[in-house]
Design a protein around this motif. Sequence first.
Motif: not given
Length: 300
Positions: A292, A255-257, A233, A225-226, A222, A219, A250
Motif C-alpha cells: 500500500c 485493501s483498496s487504499l 478507493r 472502505l468496507n 479500511n 485499519h 496491513f
Amino acid sequence: MKESSAIAALAGLLYDFLPGSGNNATAFPLAAQKVGVAQYWQPGSKLPSLTQLLTLTLEHRRSSFCPLILEIVRQSMTWRGKRDPLTRAEIDQLNKLLPGVGFKIPDLLEPEFLDTFPGTPAAAPTPTAPTTQSQAADPAKLAELSIRIRDLGSLAPQERGFAFERFLHDLFDAYGLSPRASFRPRSGEQIDGSFELDGDTYLLEAKWHSAPTPAADLHVLNGKLNGRPTWSRALFISYGGFSPDGLAAFNQGKSSLICMDGFDLYETLSRGLPLDRVIAKKARRAVETGLCHVSVRDLF
C-alpha cells in the motif's frame, strides 16, 4: 493555442516512455542529443523539461521534431523492454496526437511495426474516458503550496491538522482533482475529504503527527472502505510516515487504499511531479505488488 494544447497532450503521453536522467543509454536528454536538439533539454522536473524540449524543437528545429519522436520511441522500446513494454494503444494514441502539431510519421503507422506491440488498438475516445494528460498546475500556486507546507510545522498541533487538510484540498484543486472538504456522511463517521482521479473517487485521510502512523489507523480507514461499494478507493496521507511493522501487518490483508508520507509530498512538489500521475502510479504499484506504500522516489 492549438499547438500548445497538442504539445501538452504529447508530453503527458510520452512522460512514461523514458526517464529524465540517471541513465547512460536511454533517457530523454540522450534522445535529444541523438537528433541534435540537446540544447532544448533543461535538467529539472521531467514534465516541464519534456514540454520545453518538444516546444522549442517545434519552434526552432521543426525538421528535427519527427526524428526526436522516433528516437524517443526507439529508446523507450529498449528501456521499458519486457518489464513494462510499450503497448499498441500507446503508439496509436501517439499517432492520433501528432497531427495536432502538423505531423504524421509513416514509420509509426506501418502495420507490421504496429503488430509488434502487445495489446489491442486504442479504443475510440469517449467523453468520460480518463487520459494520461496531467492538468498543468500553476507554478506560482505550487510555489505558494511549498511555502505553506513548510510553515505548517510552526503551528499548534490542533491548528496544524486543520491547516494540513486545507493545504491538501488546495493541492488537489491545483491539479483539477475536484476535491471535497471534510464531511460527515453518517452519524459518528468523519471523512477528511475526497477527490476524483481517472474516473475513480478516493476517500482521503490526512494526519500530521510526529510519530509514524500505526496499522490501527490504517485499519480504521479500511473499515470505512468496507462499508462502501467494492470499487471504492482511499488515500491515506500521513506526514510523519507509517510504522514499518504497521505497514507489514496491513499489507497481509486485502485493501483498496494507498499511502503517501511527508517525503512523498516533498518529492512531488520539489521535483514538479504531476500529482495525479503520482497517485495513479502508486495505485498501479499497489495492485502489482500488494504494497500500500511505495515511495515516490522508487516510482519516478
